[in-house]
Design a protein around this motif. Structure first.
Motif, mmCIF file in Angstrom:
data_model
loop_
_atom_site.group_PDB
_atom_site.id
_atom_site.type_symbol
_atom_site.label_atom_id
_atom_site.label_comp_id
_atom_site.label_asym_id
_atom_site.label_seq_id
_atom_site.Cartn_x
_atom_site.Cartn_y
_atom_site.Cartn_z
ATOM 1 N N LYS A 130 0.834 -1.212 0.000
ATOM 2 C CA LYS A 130 0.000 0.000 0.000
ATOM 3 C C LYS A 130 0.866 1.258 0.000
ATOM 4 C CE LYS A 130 -1.700 1.663 3.682
ATOM 5 N NZ LYS A 130 -2.107 2.335 4.814
ATOM 6 N N ASP A 131 1.946 1.235 0.773
ATOM 7 C CA ASP A 131 2.838 2.395 0.874
ATOM 8 C C ASP A 131 3.839 2.475 -0.275
ATOM 9 O OD1 ASP A 131 1.510 2.976 3.209
ATOM 10 O OD2 ASP A 131 3.096 2.205 4.521
ATOM 11 N N ASP A 132 3.720 1.546 -1.223
ATOM 12 C CA ASP A 132 4.581 1.516 -2.410
ATOM 13 C C ASP A 132 6.058 1.283 -2.074
ATOM 14 O OD1 ASP A 132 4.182 1.369 -5.103
ATOM 15 O OD2 ASP A 132 4.636 3.470 -5.477
ATOM 16 N N VAL A 133 6.318 0.681 -0.928
ATOM 17 C CA VAL A 133 7.690 0.400 -0.487
ATOM 18 C C VAL A 133 8.375 -0.587 -1.425
ATOM 19 C CG1 VAL A 133 9.033 -0.662 1.363
ATOM 20 C CG2 VAL A 133 7.197 0.927 1.915
ATOM 21 N N LEU A 134 7.596 -1.486 -2.001
ATOM 22 C CA LEU A 134 8.179 -2.549 -2.824
ATOM 23 C C LEU A 134 8.188 -2.218 -4.314
ATOM 24 C CD1 LEU A 134 6.489 -5.568 -1.013
ATOM 25 C CD2 LEU A 134 8.760 -4.593 -0.611
ATOM 26 N N ALA A 135 7.876 -0.997 -4.671
ATOM 27 C CA ALA A 135 7.775 -0.617 -6.088
ATOM 28 C C ALA A 135 9.046 -0.924 -6.871
ATOM 29 C CB ALA A 135 7.427 0.862 -6.212
ATOM 30 N N ASP A 136 10.197 -0.704 -6.281
ATOM 31 C CA ASP A 136 11.467 -0.932 -6.976
ATOM 32 C C ASP A 136 12.191 -2.188 -6.495
ATOM 33 O OD1 ASP A 136 11.156 1.401 -8.497
ATOM 34 O OD2 ASP A 136 11.985 2.630 -6.876
ATOM 35 N N ALA A 137 11.530 -2.989 -5.693
ATOM 36 C CA ALA A 137 12.164 -4.183 -5.132
ATOM 37 C C ALA A 137 12.551 -5.171 -6.233
ATOM 38 C CB ALA A 137 11.226 -4.858 -4.139
ATOM 39 N N GLU A 138 13.544 -5.993 -5.933
ATOM 40 C CA GLU A 138 14.002 -7.015 -6.888
ATOM 41 C C GLU A 138 13.185 -8.298 -6.791
ATOM 42 O OE1 GLU A 138 18.196 -7.676 -6.636
ATOM 43 O OE2 GLU A 138 18.673 -5.610 -7.165
ATOM 44 N N TRP A 139 12.119 -8.283 -6.054
ATOM 45 C CA TRP A 139 11.246 -9.448 -5.922
ATOM 46 C C TRP A 139 9.805 -8.939 -5.869
ATOM 47 C CZ3 TRP A 139 8.060 -9.774 -1.645
ATOM 48 C CH2 TRP A 139 8.372 -8.908 -0.596
ATOM 49 N N THR A 140 8.869 -9.830 -6.151
ATOM 50 C CA THR A 140 7.452 -9.463 -6.066
ATOM 51 C C THR A 140 6.697 -10.537 -5.299
ATOM 52 O OG1 THR A 140 6.738 -10.617 -8.074
ATOM 53 C CG2 THR A 140 7.576 -8.353 -8.338
ATOM 54 N N PRO A 141 5.667 -10.141 -4.571
ATOM 55 C CA PRO A 141 4.866 -11.138 -3.848
ATOM 56 C C PRO A 141 4.179 -12.139 -4.773
ATOM 57 C CG PRO A 141 4.405 -8.928 -3.049
ATOM 58 C CD PRO A 141 5.264 -8.780 -4.259
ATOM 59 N N LYS A 142 4.026 -11.802 -6.053
ATOM 60 C CA LYS A 142 3.418 -12.741 -6.996
ATOM 61 C C LYS A 142 4.385 -13.852 -7.384
ATOM 62 C CE LYS A 142 0.096 -9.552 -8.935
ATOM 63 N NZ LYS A 142 -0.403 -8.837 -10.095
ATOM 64 N N GLU A 143 5.685 -13.545 -7.395
ATOM 65 C CA GLU A 143 6.689 -14.527 -7.806
ATOM 66 C C GLU A 143 7.437 -15.154 -6.642
ATOM 67 O OE1 GLU A 143 9.339 -12.916 -10.700
ATOM 68 O OE2 GLU A 143 7.716 -12.115 -11.923
ATOM 69 N N ASN A 144 7.485 -14.463 -5.516
ATOM 70 C CA ASN A 144 8.268 -14.930 -4.379
ATOM 71 C C ASN A 144 7.389 -15.042 -3.141
ATOM 72 O OD1 ASN A 144 10.007 -12.876 -6.091
ATOM 73 N ND2 ASN A 144 11.401 -14.428 -5.315
ATOM 74 N N LEU A 145 7.327 -16.229 -2.587
ATOM 75 C CA LEU A 145 6.565 -16.428 -1.359
ATOM 76 C C LEU A 145 7.304 -15.756 -0.203
ATOM 77 C CD1 LEU A 145 4.193 -17.828 0.081
ATOM 78 C CD2 LEU A 145 5.704 -19.792 0.411
ATOM 79 N N VAL A 146 6.591 -14.926 0.545
ATOM 80 C CA VAL A 146 7.168 -14.230 1.690
ATOM 81 C C VAL A 146 7.193 -15.189 2.882
ATOM 82 C CG1 VAL A 146 6.904 -12.285 3.275
ATOM 83 C CG2 VAL A 146 6.420 -11.991 0.836
ATOM 84 N N VAL A 147 8.380 -15.342 3.453
ATOM 85 C CA VAL A 147 8.590 -16.261 4.571
ATOM 86 C C VAL A 147 8.582 -15.524 5.903
ATOM 87 C CG1 VAL A 147 10.195 -17.944 5.562
ATOM 88 C CG2 VAL A 147 10.014 -17.713 3.105
ATOM 89 N N GLY A 148 9.008 -14.262 5.893
ATOM 90 C CA GLY A 148 9.070 -13.502 7.126
ATOM 91 C C GLY A 148 9.058 -12.014 6.856
ATOM 92 N N ALA A 149 8.757 -11.243 7.907
ATOM 93 C CA ALA A 149 8.713 -9.790 7.781
ATOM 94 C C ALA A 149 9.025 -9.163 9.128
ATOM 95 C CB ALA A 149 7.335 -9.345 7.303
ATOM 96 N N ASP A 150 9.583 -7.946 9.069
ATOM 97 C CA ASP A 150 9.782 -7.180 10.288
ATOM 98 C C ASP A 150 8.980 -5.884 10.192
ATOM 99 O OD1 ASP A 150 11.243 -5.291 8.799
ATOM 100 O OD2 ASP A 150 13.176 -5.912 9.599
ATOM 101 N N ASP A 151 9.131 -5.006 11.174
ATOM 102 C CA ASP A 151 8.356 -3.764 11.197
ATOM 103 C C ASP A 151 9.015 -2.625 10.442
ATOM 104 O OD1 ASP A 151 6.414 -5.000 12.709
ATOM 105 O OD2 ASP A 151 7.243 -4.341 14.618
ATOM 106 N N ASN A 152 10.142 -2.896 9.783
ATOM 107 C CA ASN A 152 10.877 -1.854 9.072
ATOM 108 C C ASN A 152 10.965 -2.138 7.577
ATOM 109 O OD1 ASN A 152 11.555 -0.314 11.437
ATOM 110 N ND2 ASN A 152 12.933 -1.974 11.964
ATOM 111 N N ASP A 153 9.938 -2.765 7.026
ATOM 112 C CA ASP A 153 9.864 -3.098 5.606
ATOM 113 C C ASP A 153 10.934 -4.089 5.167
ATOM 114 O OD1 ASP A 153 7.654 -1.395 5.250
ATOM 115 O OD2 ASP A 153 8.993 0.333 5.073
ATOM 116 N N GLY A 154 11.400 -4.899 6.089
ATOM 117 C CA GLY A 154 12.309 -5.982 5.750
ATOM 118 C C GLY A 154 11.518 -7.258 5.535
#
Length: 152
Positions: free
Chosen positions: A75-99
């Motif tokens: 929503k915050d567009d943090v991942l706009a330039d990321a080298e991975w996408t939630p459609k292609e890469n299953l998210v295994v973990g997350a922290d509170d700092n967009d990691g």
């Protein structure tokens, strides 16, 4: 020293059922890596596994927390330039700092997937598998524990 509040304590969750794991795999259209499947049969996610990182489960509080972090980052567009996408890469973990910890899109011959540690959308560390991630974290914790005074 004051005790940590419950939301900041490292805490594994009870195991996922085989039915829950299969339902998750069916919903995502692919099999989970063997080492992550084995983890889920012991712990359906882990609160504050690695600092502020939560490891997801296939259901329950850890999955809800990781999914919420992913929704916020999207929503915050943090991942706009990321080298991975939630459609292609299953998210295994997350922290509170967009990691995020994400599985590589391509499995190896044995079905495992590399785990990419992406603190700002870009992989900074890579682990050969989920089991490798666990082994590295255990080794780090053992070193830190060894530094504690013997009286503890």
């Amino acid at each position: 020293m004051l005790p940590l509040e419950a939301e900041y304590r490292s805490r594994p969750f009870p195991p996922a059922t085989e039915a829950d794991i299969r339902a998750f795999e069916k919903a995502h259209g692919e099999a989970l890596p063997p080492s992550f499947r084995a983890f889920l049969k012991i712990h359906n996610g882990w609160q504050c596994f690695w600092g502020a990182f939560w490891i997801t489960g296939v259901s329950g509080p850890a999955k809800r927390r990781v999914d919420a972090r992913l929704r916020e980052a999207t929503k915050d567009d943090v991942l706009a330039d990321a080298e991975w996408t939630p459609k292609e890469n299953l998210v295994v973990g997350a922290d509170d700092n967009d990691g995020f910890l994400v599985f590589d899109a391509k499995p190896t011959e044995n079905g495992e997937r590399k785990v990419l540690d992406c603190p700002r959308g870009f992989p900074e560390n890579t682990f050969a598998s989920f089991a490798d991630l666990l082994a590295v974290q255990l080794a780090c914790r053992e070193k830190e524990i060894a530094k504690l005074p013997k009286a503890l």
